[in-house]
Design a protein around this motif. Sequence first.
Motif: not given
Lengths: 208, 208, 208, 208
Positions: A28, A98, A101-102, A104-105, D30, D33, D58, D61-62, D65
């Motif tokens: 992605i 976690m 997965a973050f 990409p931002f 994600v 975001l 965020l 998301w947290l 997740f």
Amino acid sequence: MDENTKDYFSKDRMNFFSDGIFAILMTILVLELKVPQIQDESSFAELWKGLVKEFPKLFGWLISFFALSVIWVNHYRLCKQFKVIDHTILWLNTLLLMFTAFIPFPTALIGDYPNNQLSIILYGFPMICITAIFPIMRLYAIREGNIFESIVPHRKIKIAYFWCPASYALGVCLSFIHVYLAYIIFLVLPIVNMYPRKLSMGGCSFEK
Amino acid sequence: MDENTKDYFSKDRMNFFSDGIFAILMTILVLELKVPQIQDESSFAELWKGLVKEFPKLFGWLISFFALSVIWVNHYRLCKQFKVIDHTILWLNTLLLMFTAFIPFPTALIGDYPNNQLSIILYGFPMICITAIFPIMRLYAIREGNIFESIVPHRKIKIAYFWCPASYALGVCLSFIHVYLAYIIFLVLPIVNMYPRKLSMGGCSFEK
Amino acid sequence: MDENTKDYFSKDRMNFFSDGIFAILMTILVLELKVPQIQDESSFAELWKGLVKEFPKLFGWLISFFALSVIWVNHYRLCKQFKVIDHTILWLNTLLLMFTAFIPFPTALIGDYPNNQLSIILYGFPMICITAIFPIMRLYAIREGNIFESIVPHRKIKIAYFWCPASYALGVCLSFIHVYLAYIIFLVLPIVNMYPRKLSMGGCSFEK
Amino acid sequence: MDENTKDYFSKDRMNFFSDGIFAILMTILVLELKVPQIQDESSFAELWKGLVKEFPKLFGWLISFFALSVIWVNHYRLCKQFKVIDHTILWLNTLLLMFTAFIPFPTALIGDYPNNQLSIILYGFPMICITAIFPIMRLYAIREGNIFESIVPHRKIKIAYFWCPASYALGVCLSFIHVYLAYIIFLVLPIVNMYPRKLSMGGCSFEK
């Protein structure tokens, strides 16, 4: 409840799940690359100019793709040594996923604002956490004793395990001198970590 | 560190991981197809007109979907012959996945700017790389000797292996005469490569 | 080349790959649901009004999610009866996956233009193809003889196999009377196909 | 038709499929975001200000997740006790996956409109359904008798199974006093459910 008496998690399921997340992330990332808007739809020069502006996004895609593939390989290398997956390993792994997965931002951030130091700090942050969780998992597994397949003789060199998060932290710090220094480190680190080394310092790299 | 003494990677994990990436790519390609904006929401004619404009995107989706499915099948065919996965194979495979994961971007490009030669060059580029990595993996595996399940008697016909990247390169070149020639080749190549052939030139197609 | 002598594909790999595509599709469908834009960010009533407008999208998500889950279950049921995967089955399966991977686009269409007949035709089209490929795979496997695990005694009732694509086609036709009739059929068909039946007509449903 | 005589579904396939959906969901969250739009591209302060506005996203998301990772672990824990997968379990599982696949939408809602009670209700809704389906699956499996690997002695404490959906419902209700109370509960619940407990009330948490 019988799952309490033998509370180990399936190693295959955890590996499969982690692999799945790594594969999706590596795929992605490309959604961040946007087709530039141009006027003359058949103009080679105009499309080229539009794509050149995308270069930071392409660079971000590249370093994140390589970092993720190295994380995947090192995750494999660490986990295949585990005999059992207890709750601490499972949740350390989830924490690792976690932060992964973050990615990409902040990758999108450095793509849009490559010269902004905050982008670099936010890119370095999950990388530092991920590369630090690997040796933490390893040290926990060594301490517990019954997690590794065999008792591995790497008890001494604990600080050396953390050279990789330290390098990412260094990259973030160097960005205060010039942002390009950070990018060089972010690019070089995955490449350096591709091949396993027999360095006596061991347990280096993203994981190994 | 015991993973250095026996440094082979799990073939199942690599296959699973690659399959996952192929599956995700074949699925997210569709996200590029956008619903056209129309005024009269229930007008058949207006929606039809809007969708006709989407035709290049649909065509791009189609040729990329077919190319990816052929890459997947040929990846399967090549990898099932491997006995072990060493580091070179692993990273050649990662390089293959990198170019594959890039495909949605040039697919979007040819969808938006089908008459732009740069779109075609950028579409051909990962295809040439992917179809070239297959024979490179094969030639490396032949040279190493201990990677293939059995010593396969295809040592002679090395240049013939590269007919597929050469065809993609030809497609890119023909686009300088007319862009449609490139699209015809991009469409025909996956179809040609669907069935394995017993041609003496062997090892052709995307992989086989 | 040894893969030509024994040219069967791995059933596990094909199943895994198909499952992956079904799982991704069922997940990315939700990306089509968009958060409505409202002025007063904390107004319950305004957000509610915005979400009510999203209802066609939610309905589209629901019927596609159910259809995909039934396709997945029926795909499992058909494929577990296969002993081997030859090239025809493999490419029929890829064709099935292609139409399945297309579903998010017409789902988005009926979400945006629920009263447009073209949306309904384009939604029905992949569904008809998918539900027709199942009996085609089955009939091919029966004819070949060596594909099914055991010779199944369902040779007679060939036309009955196609009641499901016929029902989708009927839904599309009924949309010319009123679009809601099509939606009722699109909603009811997956539900009807959830449980396997012992109907003498057999081989009905999406696959079974 | 032989699949009617032995109508059990493959446990591995169902687990694999569910794992795939959980992994994809945890990854695509994600995409919600968004990189903030700023004027001065290299301004640390402006980017920081833009990112602070993203804080609700965020946070969403947290908590999603973490909730998803707990759902995954508890799904594993419940399903590994199953000996067979019958149709009711299969479709309860699909229903569970449907509500799980819905999560990204209300997560986006609370990210955009964190102070809107409707966002909170819509976030709580799939969570209540998911956490209720776990004990329903368990109670069904107990009643059927032949589904669990061994007859587990947890017949009495049926109401206690539902403390988790009840907690989510409580969170939704508390949002009428103050929205933050709901968020605290949404954050605390996954954390509370991370470790399996030997509480006599048993079968609590998301699943266990």
